[in-house]
Design a protein around this motif. Structure first.
Motif, PDB file in Angstrom:
ATOM      1  N   GLN A 100      76.320   2.142 -43.715  1.00 31.06           N
ATOM      2  CA  GLN A 100      77.002   2.616 -42.510  1.00 31.06           C
ATOM      3  C   GLN A 100      77.184   1.473 -41.511  1.00 31.06           C
ATOM      4  O   GLN A 100      78.232   1.355 -40.871  1.00 31.06           O
ATOM      5  CB  GLN A 100      76.205   3.758 -41.882  1.00 31.06           C
ATOM      6  CG  GLN A 100      76.875   4.403 -40.694  1.00 31.06           C
ATOM      7  CD  GLN A 100      76.215   5.738 -40.340  1.00 31.06           C
ATOM      8  OE1 GLN A 100      76.866   6.750 -40.257  1.00 31.06           O
ATOM      9  NE2 GLN A 100      74.914   5.723 -40.130  1.00 31.06           N
ATOM     10  N   GLY A 101      76.179   0.634 -41.419  1.00 26.40           N
ATOM     11  CA  GLY A 101      76.274  -0.507 -40.517  1.00 26.40           C
ATOM     12  C   GLY A 101      77.259  -1.558 -41.000  1.00 26.40           C
ATOM     13  O   GLY A 101      77.955  -2.173 -40.203  1.00 26.40           O
ATOM     14  N   ALA A 102      77.335  -1.751 -42.314  1.00 22.58           N
ATOM     15  CA  ALA A 102      78.202  -2.784 -42.876  1.00 22.58           C
ATOM     16  C   ALA A 102      79.672  -2.365 -42.858  1.00 22.58           C
ATOM     17  O   ALA A 102      80.556  -3.188 -42.640  1.00 22.58           O
ATOM     18  CB  ALA A 102      77.775  -3.106 -44.307  1.00 22.58           C
ATOM     19  N   GLY A 103      79.920  -1.085 -43.105  1.00 20.03           N
ATOM     20  CA  GLY A 103      81.295  -0.599 -43.163  1.00 20.03           C
ATOM     21  C   GLY A 103      82.006  -1.066 -44.418  1.00 20.03           C
ATOM     22  O   GLY A 103      81.447  -1.780 -45.258  1.00 20.03           O
ATOM     23  N   GLY A 104      83.260  -0.653 -44.551  1.00 18.25           N
ATOM     24  CA  GLY A 104      84.074  -1.121 -45.663  1.00 18.25           C
ATOM     25  C   GLY A 104      84.051  -0.253 -46.899  1.00 18.25           C
ATOM     26  O   GLY A 104      84.795  -0.505 -47.849  1.00 18.25           O
ATOM     27  N   GLY A 105      83.219   0.773 -46.917  1.00 14.65           N
ATOM     28  CA  GLY A 105      83.159   1.662 -48.072  1.00 14.65           C
ATOM     29  C   GLY A 105      83.173   3.108 -47.622  1.00 14.65           C
ATOM     30  O   GLY A 105      83.480   3.416 -46.474  1.00 14.65           O
ATOM     31  N   GLY A 109      80.835   9.342 -49.615  1.00 15.85           N
ATOM     32  CA  GLY A 109      80.771   9.235 -51.071  1.00 15.85           C
ATOM     33  C   GLY A 109      79.441   8.681 -51.535  1.00 15.85           C
ATOM     34  O   GLY A 109      78.900   9.113 -52.560  1.00 15.85           O
ATOM     35  N   LEU A 110      78.892   7.729 -50.787  1.00 15.03           N
ATOM     36  CA  LEU A 110      77.584   7.165 -51.113  1.00 15.03           C
ATOM     37  C   LEU A 110      76.502   8.229 -51.022  1.00 15.03           C
ATOM     38  O   LEU A 110      75.665   8.358 -51.922  1.00 15.03           O
ATOM     39  CB  LEU A 110      77.265   5.999 -50.176  1.00 15.03           C
ATOM     40  CG  LEU A 110      75.853   5.428 -50.262  1.00 15.03           C
ATOM     41  CD1 LEU A 110      75.567   4.852 -51.636  1.00 15.03           C
ATOM     42  CD2 LEU A 110      75.640   4.369 -49.169  1.00 15.03           C
ATOM     43  N   ALA A 137      79.572   2.169 -56.501  1.00 14.03           N
ATOM     44  CA  ALA A 137      80.526   3.248 -56.767  1.00 14.03           C
ATOM     45  C   ALA A 137      81.231   3.706 -55.495  1.00 14.03           C
ATOM     46  O   ALA A 137      82.364   4.196 -55.547  1.00 14.03           O
ATOM     47  CB  ALA A 137      79.813   4.419 -57.434  1.00 14.03           C
ATOM     48  N   ALA A 138      80.558   3.547 -54.346  1.00 20.90           N
ATOM     49  CA  ALA A 138      81.143   3.970 -53.065  1.00 20.90           C
ATOM     50  C   ALA A 138      81.861   2.826 -52.354  1.00 20.90           C
ATOM     51  O   ALA A 138      82.284   2.981 -51.207  1.00 20.90           O
ATOM     52  CB  ALA A 138      80.053   4.554 -52.167  1.00 20.90           C
ATOM     53  N   GLY A 139      81.996   1.691 -53.021  1.00 18.90           N
ATOM     54  CA  GLY A 139      82.759   0.585 -52.456  1.00 18.90           C
ATOM     55  C   GLY A 139      81.970  -0.361 -51.579  1.00 18.90           C
ATOM     56  O   GLY A 139      82.556  -1.120 -50.790  1.00 18.90           O
TER      57      GLY A 139
END
Length: 199
Positions: A100-105, A109-110, A137-139
């Motif tokens: 959640q902190g990193a973002g981008g996926g 879904g995770l 799998a969640a990007g």
């Protein structure tokens, strides 16, 4: 824009049964979500709950019947007695916090991937390789499983304190920015109606 704080345990079968309906509801209403994984056993101890194994036999029997019923109704595969449950929820929870902190996926879904690993795929969500697979799998970068452990632990503990303060006592639990609280995957329809201004 509406906002939802989503308190969950990665050990919760009822969070698994929520599937991705929260994300669908949020998308319909343009709402944002903050995922707040927490230690459900500590939450029970703080809010008058009882761990499943310590509940009265009649409550355990109801749970054993209701979980498969709900799964069939929702079309979700479920093993009501998974091989790796209970297990340590911290690694998967820290991964959600880091992602959640990193973002981008896809954080939703995770979350669902981790819950599905436990409740439908007979995988141990305390194992690094399982958490890494779910992240990928969640990007997300699978390396998030190793990074941010200290901040993950701090946020995990803070989520518990915030949950108690917000009146949360189970998982899944949804709190709107208007202070409305919804407990359980079977209250997602009510959350949807609330966000629509119909409740």
């Amino acid at each position: 824009m509406a906002h939802i704080d989503y308190y969950l345990s990665t050990l919760s079968p009822f969070a698994y049964l929520a599937g991705t309906r929260l994300e669908e509801i949020a998308a319909r209403h343009g709402a944002t979500i903050t995922y707040k994984p927490l230690d459900i056993m500590a939450l029970f101890a703080r809010t008058g709950g009882t761990p499943p194994a310590e509940r009265h036999p009649s409550r355990q029997a109801w749970r054993a019947q209701d979980l498969p019923r709900q799964a069939r109704k929702l079309g979700l595969p479920l093993n009501p007695q998974p091989a790796h449950w209970p297990t340590n929820p911290a690694p998967s929870s820290y991964a959600i916090i880091a992602a959640q902190g990193a973002g981008g996926g896809d954080v939703g879904g995770l979350v669902h991937s981790i819950l599905r690993a436990c409740w439908a795929e007979e995988r141990d969500i305390a194992e690094d390789n399982v958490v890494r697979d779910c992240l990928a799998a969640a990007g997300f970068d699978p390396g998030l499983a190793d990074s941010g452990l200290l901040s993950g632990a701090e946020t995990y503990a803070a989520n518990l304190e915030e949950a108690v303060a917000a009146g949360v006592f189970g998982s899944p639990f949804y709190v709107t920015d208007g202070g409305q609280v919804f407990w359980g995957q079977d209250r997602l329809e009510d959350l949807d109606l609330q966000l629509s201004g119909k409740l």
